[in-house]
Structures are given as C-alpha cells and as structure tokens.
Design an enzyme around this catalytic site. Structure first.
Site, PDB file in Angstrom:
ATOM      1  CB  CYS A  30      -0.911  -0.174   1.224  1.00 42.94           C
ATOM      2  SG  CYS A  30      -0.042   0.088   2.771  1.00 42.94           S
TER       3      CYS A  30
ATOM      4  CB  CYS B 210       3.798  -0.573   2.916  1.00 43.87           C
ATOM      5  SG  CYS B 210       2.375  -1.270   3.822  1.00 43.87           S
TER       6      CYS B 210
END
Length: 79
Positions: free
Chosen positions: A10, A13
């Site tokens: 994501c 991240c």
C-alpha cells in the site's frame, strides 16, 4: 545490519520503505533492506499491523509511517 520493511504494498508501506532508504543513505550504515509483502512471512514475524519496521530481527515500529529522522534514531539505537 538487516532491516525489513513489512507491508502489503500500500501507499503507507511504500512511504515507509522510501523513508528507510533515505535514512540509510544519510547515516552511511551498511544495511541490507528487504521489502516483505508476503502475508505469511509478515504473520510469522508477529507484526500485528502494517507497515512495520524490523531491525536485526526486532520489531521497532508497527502501524505507522516514520519520518527518516525517526528511523535514523532507531538505527543508531540498534547499532
């Protein structure tokens, strides 16, 4: 030093991965950065919420994106 950034891929991240790479460059520390996206591997670490940061097999951050300076401090503490 071995550093792992754990996440599902994501935006948060990837932001933690970028901040970690920036922190490593600024410290000049020899470190291997591994980006772990496999959920089974993440579960095996005991991390409860992503993104996560592991330095030398110790979870040092979970569930938040750290600024590069905060990562530098964690690296210095774990040298």
């Amino acid at each position: 030093m071995q550093i792992k950034v754990l996440g599902t891929g994501c935006r948060k991240c990837k932001a933690l991965l970028a901040a970690t790479e920036e922190a490593i460059k600024s410290t000049g520390v020899q470190a291997e950065i591994e980006y772990v996206t496999d959920m089974m591997q993440i579960a095996e670490t005991g991390l409860l919420s992503t993104p996560g940061l592991i330095i030398d097999n110790q979870i040092v951050s979970s569930g938040k994106v750290l600024e590069p300076q905060a990562i530098v401090e964690l690296i210095e503490k774990n040298k």
